[in-house]
Design a protein around this motif. Structure first.
Motif, mmCIF file in Angstrom:
data_model
loop_
_atom_site.group_PDB
_atom_site.id
_atom_site.type_symbol
_atom_site.label_atom_id
_atom_site.label_comp_id
_atom_site.label_asym_id
_atom_site.label_seq_id
_atom_site.Cartn_x
_atom_site.Cartn_y
_atom_site.Cartn_z
ATOM 1 N N SER A 83 0.931 -1.235 0.211
ATOM 2 C CA SER A 83 -0.325 0.389 -0.306
ATOM 3 C C SER A 83 0.747 0.870 0.190
ATOM 4 O O SER A 83 0.542 2.442 -0.390
ATOM 5 C CB SER A 83 -1.177 -0.381 1.244
ATOM 6 O OG SER A 83 -0.310 0.445 2.603
ATOM 7 N N LEU A 84 1.838 1.236 0.299
ATOM 8 C CA LEU A 84 3.373 1.943 0.308
ATOM 9 C C LEU A 84 4.266 2.773 -1.080
ATOM 10 O O LEU A 84 4.404 3.403 -1.037
ATOM 11 C CB LEU A 84 4.310 1.641 1.677
ATOM 12 C CG LEU A 84 3.686 2.258 2.989
ATOM 13 C CD1 LEU A 84 4.631 1.344 4.077
ATOM 14 C CD2 LEU A 84 2.510 2.864 3.066
ATOM 15 N N ARG A 85 3.666 1.909 -1.992
ATOM 16 C CA ARG A 85 4.722 1.050 -2.697
ATOM 17 C C ARG A 85 4.230 2.233 -4.201
ATOM 18 O O ARG A 85 5.330 2.645 -5.148
ATOM 19 C CB ARG A 85 5.020 0.235 -3.783
ATOM 20 C CG ARG A 85 5.515 -0.802 -2.584
ATOM 21 C CD ARG A 85 5.304 -2.090 -3.311
ATOM 22 N NE ARG A 85 6.411 -3.103 -2.905
ATOM 23 C CZ ARG A 85 7.406 -2.981 -1.969
ATOM 24 N NH1 ARG A 85 8.509 -2.075 -2.182
ATOM 25 N NH2 ARG A 85 7.732 -3.928 -1.144
ATOM 26 N N SER A 86 3.125 3.275 -3.934
ATOM 27 C CA SER A 86 2.604 4.769 -5.071
ATOM 28 C C SER A 86 3.337 5.173 -4.466
ATOM 29 O O SER A 86 3.134 6.301 -5.145
ATOM 30 C CB SER A 86 1.116 3.958 -5.225
ATOM 31 O OG SER A 86 0.415 4.516 -4.121
ATOM 32 N N SER A 87 3.721 5.463 -2.824
ATOM 33 C CA SER A 87 4.193 7.013 -2.281
ATOM 34 C C SER A 87 5.522 6.927 -1.966
ATOM 35 O O SER A 87 6.124 8.150 -2.464
ATOM 36 C CB SER A 87 3.270 6.861 -1.100
ATOM 37 O OG SER A 87 2.083 6.652 -1.480
ATOM 38 N N PHE A 88 6.293 5.748 -1.937
ATOM 39 C CA PHE A 88 7.224 5.799 -1.991
ATOM 40 C C PHE A 88 8.614 4.687 -2.162
ATOM 41 O O PHE A 88 8.145 4.135 -3.125
ATOM 42 C CB PHE A 88 8.321 5.725 -0.155
ATOM 43 C CG PHE A 88 6.500 6.469 0.726
ATOM 44 C CD1 PHE A 88 7.506 7.407 1.128
ATOM 45 C CD2 PHE A 88 5.524 5.942 0.962
ATOM 46 C CE1 PHE A 88 6.398 8.497 1.981
ATOM 47 C CE2 PHE A 88 5.079 6.779 1.715
ATOM 48 C CZ PHE A 88 5.646 7.848 2.885
ATOM 49 N N GLU A 89 9.631 5.001 -2.580
ATOM 50 C CA GLU A 89 10.714 4.217 -3.129
ATOM 51 C C GLU A 89 10.512 3.096 -3.211
ATOM 52 O O GLU A 89 10.451 2.810 -1.793
ATOM 53 C CB GLU A 89 12.442 4.892 -3.289
ATOM 54 C CG GLU A 89 11.799 6.331 -3.840
ATOM 55 C CD GLU A 89 12.246 6.034 -5.359
ATOM 56 O OE1 GLU A 89 11.896 4.843 -6.211
ATOM 57 O OE2 GLU A 89 11.326 7.219 -6.473
ATOM 58 N N LYS A 129 -0.783 -0.229 8.161
ATOM 59 C CA LYS A 129 -0.450 0.604 7.186
ATOM 60 C C LYS A 129 -0.423 2.018 8.335
ATOM 61 O O LYS A 129 0.747 2.836 7.453
ATOM 62 C CB LYS A 129 -1.617 0.677 6.330
ATOM 63 C CG LYS A 129 -1.914 -1.021 5.672
ATOM 64 C CD LYS A 129 -3.586 -0.584 4.620
ATOM 65 C CE LYS A 129 -3.705 -2.170 4.320
ATOM 66 N NZ LYS A 129 -5.089 -1.411 3.410
ATOM 67 N N SER A 133 3.616 3.713 7.260
ATOM 68 C CA SER A 133 4.239 5.055 6.332
ATOM 69 C C SER A 133 4.307 6.103 7.515
ATOM 70 O O SER A 133 4.915 6.911 6.968
ATOM 71 C CB SER A 133 2.098 5.621 6.047
ATOM 72 O OG SER A 133 1.821 6.964 5.636
ATOM 73 N N GLN A 137 7.938 8.237 6.025
ATOM 74 C CA GLN A 137 7.806 9.816 5.591
ATOM 75 C C GLN A 137 9.100 9.781 6.711
ATOM 76 O O GLN A 137 9.918 10.953 6.379
ATOM 77 C CB GLN A 137 6.126 9.967 6.060
ATOM 78 C CG GLN A 137 5.388 9.045 5.901
ATOM 79 C CD GLN A 137 3.745 10.439 6.302
ATOM 80 O OE1 GLN A 137 3.859 11.222 6.441
ATOM 81 N NE2 GLN A 137 2.626 9.422 5.539
#
Length: 378
Positions: A83-89, A129, A133, A137
């Motif tokens: 769920s994080l891969r669209s926002s973080f490398e 999640k 996240s 961040q």
């Protein structure tokens, strides 16, 4: 307060030419009882079909206020980290994997083959999640820093998850609230089952045959060998199965966060699911669908007791003989122990039913729900 401590649900289901529940060799599961072998349906099989009946009108998932759940050994990767891969490398997200896998699945959590498949509720997954996240961040794009922060977070994982669960209704989801769960890596996350399910078994000796089948090649020419392209063999069974479920009402209410109205709705729908949802492998070739030929529900305060011993001496593989044995056993139990259960029954049998008031499934579900002094609509 509830008007009964326990609900006991007894059923007779009939299935013909089916293979409902297989063992590791592909054969029907079996159980020796009363000196003869019976065909068996495991409690795990029954519970899974009830909890996974999500398209049914009376699915547990359709009840307002219910939280769903997931059983898997890949929850961290597929539901949390992805769920994080669209926002973080990806390298930063991958750095979180080890600490999160170990926190959730234990010291060997990084090795998928050594993980215990866990049942986690959607509230727990959402919390994980959010935690991942926040760490991502805070790392500000630094994968090494992300791993360091995640390792520090993992040290307080059990304490923090306990605090979250204490403040969350149904943290483990509806399946854990009903059927319990065990997490060896976090004992405080364990939940005692409020609904106890026995293995179902045939009230008569097993009725089994070996089904020899062939597969014909549609494109095989007439001038070629006209024999089968494949030959196989499978087991088929027929049987009238006795099933037994106990609902510990105070435990259920407690597992549902003290919500008596929600517990009533769960019981209402569970009665439908037990009566109507069929277990079964090989659905495409056996269509193993059936509804209860008989359901007897008892409400009382005394320790539950199975009626399985009605069939210790095997019945004939016929509904009338099975019901006769069941009614005789109930009569003898009442005369001996006088435990005073209140009862309702439904049946397709047209004979005299003297052990309980006869009702429809709709009325049965409503009556069972009202044992919690709460109403439940159909």
């Amino acid at each position: 307060m509830t008007s009964a401590r326990f609900l006991q649900i007894h059923t007779l289901h009939s299935y013909t030419a089916s293979l409902l529940n297989r063992d590791d060799s592909g054969l029907a599961k079996r159980l020796p009882f009363g000196g003869v072998m019976r065909t068996r349906i495991s409690s795990q099989c029954l519970k899974r079909h009830w909890r996974m009946a999500k398209d049914d009108p009376h699915a547990l998932a359709n009840i307002a206020g219910v939280e769903l759940d997931v059983r898997s050994r890949n929850i961290v990767e597929k539901r949390v980290l992805n769920s994080l891969r669209s926002s973080f490398e990806n390298d930063l997200v991958d750095a979180l994997s080890g600490p999160f896998q170990k926190a959730v699945y234990g010291d060997k959590g990084e090795d998928q083959s050594k993980r215990q498949p866990l049942l986690l509720g959607e509230p727990e997954i959402t919390w994980l999640k959010d935690q991942a996240s926040k760490i991502a961040q805070e790392a500000q794009g630094d994968a090494k820093q992300a791993k360091t922060l995640a390792e520090a977070w993992a040290k307080d994982y059990k304490k923090n998850t306990k605090a979250m669960r204490d403040q969350t209704k149904l943290p483990g989801g509806i399946s854990a609230a009903l059927f319990g769960r065990m997490i060896t890596s976090d004992v405080e996350a364990n939940i005692d089952a409020a609904i106890h399910v026995a293995h179902a078994f045939t009230v008569h000796p097993e009725e089994s045959e070996s089904d020899y089948f062939t597969v014909v090649d549609d494109l095989q020419g007439q001038d070629e060998d006209s024999g089968a392209s494949h030959i196989g063999e499978t087991e088929l069974n027929s049987g009238l199965f006795y099933g037994y479920v106990v609902v510990d009402i105070p435990a259920l209410v407690d597992n549902l966060g003290g919500d008596t109205d929600l517990a009533a709705k769960v019981i209402h729908n569970l009665v439908y699911l037990i009566a109507e949802i069929s277990p079964g492998a090989k659905r495409g070739s056996t269509a193993p669908y059936g509804r209860a030929d008989l359901m007897l529900v008892e409400a009382g305060d005394r320790q539950p007791r199975s009626l399985a011993n009605a069939f210790q001496t095997p019945a004939l593989p016929k509904l009338d003989d099975a019901i006769a044995k069941l009614q005789d056993h109930v009569k003898r139990l009442d005369e001996t122990y006088a435990t005073g259960e209140d009862r309702r029954a439904l049946t397709l049998w047209n004979g005299e039913l003297n052990m309980a008031e006869r009702v429809s499934l709709k009325n049965m579900a409503q009556w069972a729900a009202k044992q919690l002094n709460a109403s439940s609509g159909d």
